[in-house]
Design a protein around this motif. Structure first.
Motif, short mmCIF file in Angstrom:
data_model
loop_
_atom_site.label_atom_id
_atom_site.label_comp_id
_atom_site.label_asym_id
_atom_site.label_seq_id
_atom_site.Cartn_x
_atom_site.Cartn_y
_atom_site.Cartn_z
N GLY A 224 -4.88 3.71 8.08
CA GLY A 224 -4.13 3.38 6.88
C GLY A 224 -4.92 2.42 6.02
N VAL A 225 -4.55 2.36 4.75
CA VAL A 225 -5.15 1.40 3.83
C VAL A 225 -4.11 1.04 2.77
N PHE A 226 -4.04 -0.25 2.46
CA PHE A 226 -3.14 -0.74 1.41
C PHE A 226 -3.81 -0.61 0.05
N SER A 227 -3.00 -0.44 -0.98
CA SER A 227 -3.51 -0.53 -2.35
C SER A 227 -3.86 -2.00 -2.62
N ALA A 228 -4.67 -2.24 -3.64
CA ALA A 228 -5.11 -3.60 -3.96
C ALA A 228 -3.93 -4.53 -4.26
N ASP A 229 -2.82 -3.98 -4.81
CA ASP A 229 -1.66 -4.81 -5.13
C ASP A 229 -0.64 -4.87 -3.99
N SER A 230 -0.96 -4.26 -2.85
CA SER A 230 -0.11 -4.26 -1.64
C SER A 230 1.21 -3.51 -1.83
N ALA A 231 1.34 -2.72 -2.89
CA ALA A 231 2.57 -1.99 -3.16
C ALA A 231 2.62 -0.63 -2.48
N TYR A 232 1.46 -0.12 -2.09
CA TYR A 232 1.37 1.22 -1.51
C TYR A 232 0.53 1.18 -0.23
N LEU A 233 0.81 2.14 0.64
CA LEU A 233 0.02 2.33 1.85
C LEU A 233 -0.30 3.80 1.95
N VAL A 234 -1.55 4.11 2.21
CA VAL A 234 -1.96 5.48 2.50
C VAL A 234 -2.19 5.56 4.00
N THR A 235 -1.55 6.53 4.66
CA THR A 235 -1.74 6.73 6.10
C THR A 235 -2.42 8.07 6.33
N ALA A 236 -3.17 8.15 7.43
CA ALA A 236 -3.87 9.38 7.82
C ALA A 236 -3.47 9.73 9.24
N SER A 237 -3.20 11.01 9.44
CA SER A 237 -2.68 11.47 10.72
C SER A 237 -3.47 12.66 11.24
N SER A 238 -3.37 12.89 12.56
CA SER A 238 -3.99 14.08 13.14
C SER A 238 -3.18 15.34 12.85
N ASP A 239 -2.11 15.21 12.05
CA ASP A 239 -1.39 16.40 11.57
C ASP A 239 -2.09 16.99 10.34
N GLN A 240 -3.28 16.49 10.03
CA GLN A 240 -4.15 16.94 8.94
C GLN A 240 -3.61 16.57 7.57
N THR A 241 -2.82 15.49 7.50
CA THR A 241 -2.32 15.02 6.21
C THR A 241 -2.62 13.54 6.02
N ALA A 242 -2.69 13.16 4.77
CA ALA A 242 -2.68 11.76 4.36
C ALA A 242 -1.45 11.61 3.48
N ARG A 243 -0.73 10.52 3.65
CA ARG A 243 0.49 10.29 2.87
C ARG A 243 0.37 8.98 2.11
N LEU A 244 0.83 9.00 0.86
CA LEU A 244 0.90 7.81 0.02
C LEU A 244 2.34 7.33 0.04
N TRP A 245 2.54 6.12 0.55
CA TRP A 245 3.89 5.55 0.70
C TRP A 245 4.12 4.47 -0.34
N ASP A 246 5.25 4.53 -1.00
CA ASP A 246 5.72 3.45 -1.86
C ASP A 246 6.45 2.48 -0.95
N LEU A 247 5.89 1.31 -0.72
CA LEU A 247 6.46 0.38 0.25
C LEU A 247 7.78 -0.22 -0.19
N ASP A 248 8.02 -0.24 -1.48
CA ASP A 248 9.32 -0.73 -1.97
C ASP A 248 10.45 0.21 -1.54
N LYS A 249 10.16 1.50 -1.60
CA LYS A 249 11.16 2.52 -1.27
C LYS A 249 11.04 3.02 0.17
N GLY A 250 9.85 2.87 0.79
CA GLY A 250 9.63 3.42 2.12
C GLY A 250 9.53 4.93 2.12
N GLU A 251 9.11 5.51 0.99
CA GLU A 251 9.04 6.96 0.84
C GLU A 251 7.67 7.38 0.32
N THR A 252 7.38 8.68 0.53
CA THR A 252 6.16 9.24 -0.04
C THR A 252 6.46 9.81 -1.41
#
Length: 133
Positions: A105-133
């Motif tokens: 995973g990696v946070f955005s520079a403003d700490s508002a988003y997290l990108v996660t990487a999985s062995s399910d062959q996807t990367a997801r961009l999460w809005d941390l305020d909402k907890g959703e992609t």
């Protein structure tokens, strides 16, 4: 200085806060260990045990402190990423959506988003305020 938080249990990931205030180490048993960093009078680095939390029920594959040091993200073999508030080390959000282990995973520079990487062959961009992609 040598930190051995759990004896024979492998440390899987380590993260140091951008402001050098905290160090986090996580292990194969799902435990996260947090130390405060400081300087002694002789200017040597000191590690003060700060918190221990059972972050997941299985392997933590990656831990990461946000750039603003407000959040700790733990990515796990349980297919989730957990977001912890570093002021209390209470669970803020569990990010659910991956179908396999969340390796990175990696946070955005403003700490508002997290990108996660999985062995399910996807990367997801999460809005941390909402907890959703």
């Amino acid at each position: 200085c040598e930190l051995v938080p759990a004896g024979e249990v492998a440390i899987r990931s380590v993260s140091v806060a951008a402001d050098a205030s905290l160090v986090v180490a996580t292990n194969n048993h799902g435990t996260a260990f947090v130390w405060k960093l400081g300087r002694a009078h002789d200017l040597t680095t000191q590690f003060e045990p700060h918190h221990k939390l059972q972050a997941h029920s299985t392997y933590i594959l990656k831990c990461l402190l946000s750039p603003d040091v407000k959040w700790l993200a733990t990515m796990s073999a349980d297919h989730t990423a957990n977001i912890w508030d570093t002021s209390t080390f209470e669970l803020s959000k569990t990010l659910v959506g991956h179908q396999r282990w969340v390796w990175d995973g990696v946070f955005s520079a403003d700490s508002a988003y997290l990108v996660t990487a999985s062995s399910d062959q996807t990367a997801r961009l999460w809005d941390l305020d909402k907890g959703e992609t």
